[in-house]
Scaffold this motif. Sequence first.
Motif, short mmCIF file in Angstrom:
data_model
loop_
_atom_site.label_atom_id
_atom_site.label_comp_id
_atom_site.label_asym_id
_atom_site.label_seq_id
_atom_site.Cartn_x
_atom_site.Cartn_y
_atom_site.Cartn_z
N GLU A 4 0.82 -1.21 0.00
CA GLU A 4 0.00 0.00 0.00
C GLU A 4 0.84 1.26 0.00
O GLU A 4 0.47 2.27 -0.56
CB GLU A 4 -0.91 0.02 1.24
CG GLU A 4 -2.04 -0.96 1.18
CD GLU A 4 -2.99 -0.79 2.35
OE1 GLU A 4 -2.69 0.05 3.22
OE2 GLU A 4 -4.00 -1.48 2.42
N LEU A 69 -11.67 -2.38 -1.36
CA LEU A 69 -11.00 -1.57 -0.34
C LEU A 69 -11.06 -2.26 1.02
O LEU A 69 -10.04 -2.39 1.72
CB LEU A 69 -11.65 -0.19 -0.28
CG LEU A 69 -10.98 0.85 0.62
CD1 LEU A 69 -9.60 1.21 0.09
CD2 LEU A 69 -11.86 2.11 0.69
N LYS A 92 -3.73 2.85 -5.23
CA LYS A 92 -3.65 3.32 -3.85
C LYS A 92 -5.03 3.25 -3.19
O LYS A 92 -6.04 3.57 -3.82
CB LYS A 92 -3.14 4.75 -3.80
CG LYS A 92 -1.71 4.93 -4.25
CD LYS A 92 -1.29 6.38 -4.14
CE LYS A 92 0.16 6.57 -4.57
NZ LYS A 92 0.58 8.00 -4.48
N PRO A 93 -5.09 2.87 -1.92
CA PRO A 93 -6.38 2.84 -1.21
C PRO A 93 -7.11 4.16 -1.25
O PRO A 93 -8.34 4.19 -1.37
CB PRO A 93 -5.97 2.46 0.22
CG PRO A 93 -4.71 1.70 0.06
CD PRO A 93 -3.99 2.35 -1.08
N GLY A 94 -6.39 5.27 -1.17
CA GLY A 94 -7.04 6.58 -1.19
C GLY A 94 -7.78 6.84 -2.49
O GLY A 94 -8.87 7.41 -2.49
N ARG A 95 -7.21 6.40 -3.59
CA ARG A 95 -7.86 6.59 -4.89
C ARG A 95 -9.09 5.70 -5.02
O ARG A 95 -10.10 6.10 -5.60
CB ARG A 95 -6.87 6.29 -6.01
CG ARG A 95 -5.74 7.30 -6.11
CD ARG A 95 -4.78 6.96 -7.22
NE ARG A 95 -3.69 7.93 -7.32
CZ ARG A 95 -2.68 7.82 -8.16
NH1 ARG A 95 -2.60 6.78 -8.98
NH2 ARG A 95 -1.73 8.74 -8.19
N ALA A 97 -10.89 4.71 -2.47
CA ALA A 97 -11.89 5.33 -1.59
C ALA A 97 -12.57 6.50 -2.29
O ALA A 97 -13.79 6.69 -2.17
CB ALA A 97 -11.23 5.80 -0.30
N LEU A 98 -11.79 7.28 -3.03
CA LEU A 98 -12.37 8.39 -3.78
C LEU A 98 -13.31 7.88 -4.87
O LEU A 98 -14.40 8.45 -5.08
CB LEU A 98 -11.26 9.23 -4.40
CG LEU A 98 -11.70 10.44 -5.25
CD1 LEU A 98 -12.49 11.43 -4.40
CD2 LEU A 98 -10.49 11.12 -5.89
N THR A 101 -16.56 6.94 -3.24
CA THR A 101 -17.35 8.11 -2.85
C THR A 101 -18.00 8.77 -4.04
O THR A 101 -19.20 9.10 -4.02
CB THR A 101 -16.45 9.12 -2.12
OG1 THR A 101 -15.86 8.49 -0.97
CG2 THR A 101 -17.25 10.34 -1.67
#
Length: 299
Positions: A4, A69, A92-95, A97-98, A101
Amino acid sequence: MLAEGANVQRAGLSDYLSLVKFSHSIFALPFALIAAWVAAGGLPGWRVLGLVLLACVLARTAAMAFNRLVDRRLDALNPRTAGRELPAGKLKPGRVALLTTLSGAGFVATAFALNPTAGWMAFPVLAALLGYSYLKRVTPAVHLWLGLCLGLAPLGAWVAVQGGLAGDLRVPLLLGLAVTTWVAGFDLIYSCQDAEHDAAVGLRSVPASLGKRRALQLSRLLHVATVLALAVFGVLAGLGAVWHVGVVGAALLLAYEQSLVRADDLSRVDLAFFTLNGWMGVGLFIAAVLDLALGAGGA
C-alpha cells in the motif's frame, strides 16, 4: 505483503476497470432492462433508459470498489486474490476510496434525476450494497445478501420507468427474487474455490461453514427457485411464449452450469460462473424484448 505504501505503479483506466470487474455488469444489467421494458410496455424513453444504465453502472462501481478496499488485507492472504489491484500495489487505497465516494454520490444524484422515489430509495440500496462487504465476516447468509443486492436492480428500474412505486409491484419483485436466487446460487459455486482459505481465516461462507458438497446442493435448490420465479414473473407480466422459451433455455443453461462443478473438481468454475451466467441474462433480455415487440405488433 500488502504493497500500500510504496512502489505503487502508475494506474491506468484498465486497472480501475479490472478493480470493479466492469465486465461483470452483464449479470444484473439485463434484468434491470427487462424490468424497464416490461414497465414501459416496450422501449422506455431514452432519457430514462440512459439514466437507468448510468445508475446501474455507478451503483455497481461503488459496491465493487468498496468491497476491494475493505477486503484488501484479506485478499493479500489468499493466493487466488493476492494479484488484485490493491494488494498488488497497482492502485492506492485513497484513490479507490475516492472512486467509491464519487460513484456512490453519482448513483444517488442519478436516482434523484429519475424521480424523487428513486432518489430516496437510493440511500438504503447503497447501504445494502456497501454492507455486503462486512457480512462474510459474520454470517453464511452473505451469498443471499449478494443476491439481494443485485436483485434490487429490477425494482429500481421499475420505479424509474413508472415514476414511483406504481403498477403491479409483484412483477419487479418476482424478477428480483429470480435474480437473488440466481446470483446466490452461482456465488456459492464460485466461493467453493476459497472454502479452505475462508475457514482458515475465519470467514463464514457456506462452503467454509458447511462444506463444498452441501454448498453445491444448496446452489442447485436456489437455481430451481430461479427458474420457478422467472416463470411466475412471465405470467404476472403478461409475457407469452417467447419469454417462456427463454426461461426453458435459462433452465438448461443452469442445469449445464451445475453439471460442470463437483465438490472434488472445480476446474471449470470460470466457464460456469462467467460465460454461462452472462449468456443467460442476455438471452432472457432478448426474449423479453421480442415477446413485448411481437405482442405489440399483434395487438
